[in-house]
Every structure is written in structure tokens, then in C-alpha cells.
Design a protein around this motif. Structure first.
Motif, short mmCIF file in Angstrom:
data_model
loop_
_atom_site.label_atom_id
_atom_site.label_comp_id
_atom_site.label_asym_id
_atom_site.label_seq_id
_atom_site.Cartn_x
_atom_site.Cartn_y
_atom_site.Cartn_z
N GLY A 45 0.81 -1.21 0.00
CA GLY A 45 0.00 0.00 0.00
C GLY A 45 0.84 1.26 0.00
O GLY A 45 2.06 1.24 0.21
N LYS A 46 0.18 2.38 -0.22
CA LYS A 46 0.82 3.69 -0.19
C LYS A 46 0.34 4.51 1.00
O LYS A 46 0.68 5.69 1.11
N ASP A 47 -0.42 3.89 1.88
CA ASP A 47 -0.98 4.57 3.04
C ASP A 47 0.11 4.72 4.10
O ASP A 47 0.49 3.75 4.76
N ASP A 106 3.15 3.26 9.09
CA ASP A 106 3.68 3.66 10.39
C ASP A 106 3.18 2.73 11.49
O ASP A 106 3.92 2.39 12.42
N ARG A 107 1.91 2.32 11.40
CA ARG A 107 1.35 1.43 12.40
C ARG A 107 1.97 0.04 12.33
O ARG A 107 2.10 -0.65 13.33
N LEU A 108 2.33 -0.38 11.12
CA LEU A 108 2.85 -1.73 10.90
C LEU A 108 4.29 -1.88 11.38
O LEU A 108 4.67 -2.94 11.89
N LEU A 109 5.08 -0.84 11.24
CA LEU A 109 6.51 -0.93 11.50
C LEU A 109 6.81 -1.20 12.98
O LEU A 109 6.30 -0.52 13.86
N VAL A 110 7.66 -2.19 13.23
CA VAL A 110 8.15 -2.50 14.57
C VAL A 110 9.66 -2.34 14.59
O VAL A 110 10.36 -2.81 13.69
#
Length: 398
Positions: free
Chosen positions: A40-42, A47-51
């Protein structure tokens, strides 16, 4: 599920802290796989996915904070003895099985599970497919912690269902569900409300508003409003809308200054027709946009001539999450805070504080915009229901 002693629950959480810390390599590798597959480009979703190590540290802090909190189960709410001799005690009790449906954020896999478990609930985690590898790595950590204390893995389960399977699961659950918490956009919430067959607690959209009154401390309002927008655009507590009273001294200059600061942060401005000329670049502001949660570098700016107009606009358009008033008048602030229909209302402070950790709740399951059974951050104390214990000696109702 069996009622667990507080000591056992806290021992599991202590194990989980150690396991998370020693499983960083596996967690980061799993997250790297999810990031590599992200198409995705969202930016907010990304940002929410990154750990990273910082997020793992935050997960550990959340588990530690909940371990240090008082057990919410079995607390006495009321204790009465009636004239007929009946002794009636109302105590907190677990919900049973909670299902949470969420998108992208692997940290929810930790925060939701630690709260549910400490409150003696089973939890079913239905995360988004974009975070499948990270979520699986985190649930593996949970299962190791449970196994260390001879507890079954079904206290914390990860569901990997597609949309159709999820719909069928909600309609005809193969196991008892006592509460469902959808944590995501309006489409997800509508989907769950349509198909669920048990109680649903809504974690709704943000679309948070700020009202800058005519007597506001301008430098404070400017600093807080800009930071509330740009600090974390992917958060549901980010600022989306600003209403300004045109009686604010040096109104035109102030509006231009606001636009300049947002421009420096590459924030797209949508403005009322009466304000567009004050900005170097601004898009028209439609009625639909007033109701939209942006989750992007985008801000809507309009005017509100008086406090009642601001309150009416916020109550009509916001998601019922958070709203701020900037004013030096405490009575005006009190009126705003009483009349605005949001879970959290602020006087001269950022909406970004609508968060369990920031509000002293500790970890949070979600931010509820419902009014039953709780509103605002869903922390440990909100993940219990109640039960009446009635003790008698043969009484009958006559």
C-alpha cells in the motif's frame, strides 16, 4: 475459563517481559517480512505496521505496567444486607471471551492480550493480514509464557481469517463470544456491527477538533495545534479540524501564520471559502471533509463565530473522540467541555493525550467512543463486568 490467582497471572506477565526482550531478533525478522510484503501507499498504515526496538521496548513497558496494576477481578462494588436477611454482594467479574479485530498495529497484539489476560479473559486476536508474520511471532511469545506456567495456549489465540471467514465467524461463532471490539475504520466497524451476535464495543473514528476562541493564548494554541497534527498522523488522537473565532485579535495575521507553520510541515490545508485567500495554497473544504478522519498530513480550517457555533459543528461532525478549546476563560472552557459530546475534552492541551498510557490507565485495548459500557481508553479496570452474589437462608419472595 478458570479463575486464575493474581500471582499466577503476574508470573506469566513477568515471563512475557523476559521472552519479548530475548525474542527481538525473531520479532524484527517477522516484521521485516511484513514490511517487505506491504504494497500500500498509506503512510499511516505503514507507520502502524513498522516495529523496531523502540516499539518492542514500549510493548515491554506495557506488560510491566499491567503486571504492576491491581487485579480488577473480584473487587466489591456494593455489599448490602436486606431486611429479609438476604446478603447481596456485587463484585467485578471477567467478561469471558473477548474478540478484538484490528488493522496493521502489532503492538495491539501485546496490549490487548495483556489487559484481557490480567482481567481473566480469553482473547481472540484478529489482526490484519498485513501484519500476519509479526502477530504470529508475538503470539508465539505469549504461548511460551503461558506454557512456562502450565497454562493452555487458548487463553490467547491469533485468528487468521479472510473477510468471508470472519463474517461467518461473527454470524456463527464456533465458540462463545462475550464481547467484540473492532478497532479500525468506519467500514470495519460497520462490518462488525452488521454481523456480530454479541455485544460490540466501538472504538470509533477520531476526526478531532480544536476551537481557538477570541481570547486564546495564540502562541500556545499555535504550538499545540500544529504538534497535535504532525506528531503522529497515523494516530486516532491526531488533530484534523481547527475552528477559529474571527474576533481573535490580528485574525488575518494569525491565520496566515497558522498556514505558514503547516506549510513548513508539508501539511495540506483544506479551508473555508472565507479563509482560502489567507493561505499560499489551500483546497476547498467540502461538507463531507468536515466528517472525515484524515489519518494523513491534512488539516481542515474554518471559522466559528461563537462558542455555541463551535460546539454545534463539533457535535455534528466529529467522531466523538477528542476536542480542544483554547481560551483564557475557565468558565468558557468549562461550558465547552460540558457541551461537547466527546470521550475526552481538553482545555489548552493536545488531543494526543487521549491514550491509555498518557492518561494513567496503562496499556489500552482501544479508545471507546461508545457510552456503554465505558467511554475513553479501555484499560484494565474496564475489561471486567459484574456479578451479584446472593446469600440466603431459605428466603422466598412473598
Amino acid at each position: 475459563m478458570k479463575r486464575l490467582h493474581t500471582d499466577i497471572k503476574n508470573q506469566v506477565l513477568t515471563s512475557m517481559i523476559n521472552i519479548l526482550d530475548h525474542s527481538r531478533t525473531e520479532i524484527l525478522a517477522a516484521n521485516a517480512e511484513d514490511i517487505a510484503n506491504f504494497e500500500g501507499k498509506d503512510q499511516a498504515l505503514y507507520d502502524r505496521l513498522l516495529v523496531n526496538d523502540k516499539k518492542i521496548d514500549e510493548m515491554i513497558r506495557a506488560v510491566r505496567a499491567v503486571a504492576g496494576q491491581e487485579d480488577p477481578v473480584g473487587k466489591t462494588i456494593s455489599d448490602l444486607t436486606l431486611e429479609n436477611g438476604l446478603h447481596i454482594v456485587n463484585q467485578t467479574a471477567p467478561f469471558g471471551t473477548i474478540m478484538i479485530i484490528y488493522e496493521s498495529r502489532p503492538d495491539v497484539t501485546i496490549e490487548a492480550a495483556v489487559l484481557a489476560f490480567k482481567a481473566n479473559n480469553r482473547i481472540l486476536l484478529k489482526g490484519g493480514k498485513e501484519a500476519i508474520h509479526t502477530n504470529q511471532a508475538l503470539v508465539d511469545c505469549w504461548h511460551k509464557a503461558l506454557a512456562e506456567h502450565d497454562l493452555p495456549a487458548d487463553w490467547i489465540q491469533l485468528l487468521t481469517l479472510n473477510r468471508e471467514d470472519t463474517q461467518e465467524f461473527l454470524r456463527n461463532p464456533p465458540q462463545r463470544l462475550d464481547l467484540i471490539v473492532p478497532r479500525g475504520g468506519e467500514r470495519l466497524i460497520a462490518f462488525v456491527k452488521e454481523h456480530a451476535r454479541c455485544a460490540v464495543l466501538i472504538s470509533g473514528r477520531g476526526n478531532n477538533f480544536a476551537y481557538i476562541a477570541e481570547d486564546a493564548d495564540w502562541e500556545m494554541a499555535l504550538k499545540v495545534a500544529v504538534h497535535s497534527k504532525i506528531d503522529k498522523i497515523s494516530a486516532c488522537n491526531a488533530l484534523d479540524k481547527i475552528l477559529i473565532n474571527p474576533a481573535l485579535p490580528n485574525f488575518e495575521e494569525r491565520v496566515r501564520e497558522l498556514g505558514k507553520h503547516f506549510g513548513q510541515e508539508s501539511v495540506e490545508i483544506l479551508a473555508d471559502e472565507s479563509l482560502r485567500g489567507y493561505f499560499a495554497s489551500a483546497q476547498p473544504l467540502s461538507e463531507e471533509a468536515w466528517h472525515e478522519e484524515f489519518l494523513a498530513k491534512k488539516i481542515a480550517i474554518g471559522v466559528a463565530n461563537e462558542l455555541p457555533a463551535a460546539v454545534e459543528k463539533i457535535n455534528d461532525c466529529s467522531g466523538g473522540h477528542s476536542a480542544i478549546i483554547f481560551t483564557k476563560d475557565t468558565e468558557k472552557a468549562q461550558a465547552f467541555m460540558e457541551q461537547v459530546d466527546c470521550a475526552a475534552v481538553y482545555h489548552n492541551a493536545s488531543t494526543r493525550f487521549t491514550d491509555g498510557g498518557q492518561m494513567g490507565v496503562g496499556a489500552e485495548l482501544a479508545i471507546s467512543t461508545d457510552k456503554l459500557h465505558h467511554r475513553g481508553p479501555l484499560g484494565l479496570e474496564q475489561l471486567v463486568t459484574n456479578k451479584y452474589y446472593v446469600f440466603g437462608e431459605g428466603q422466598i419472595r412473598e
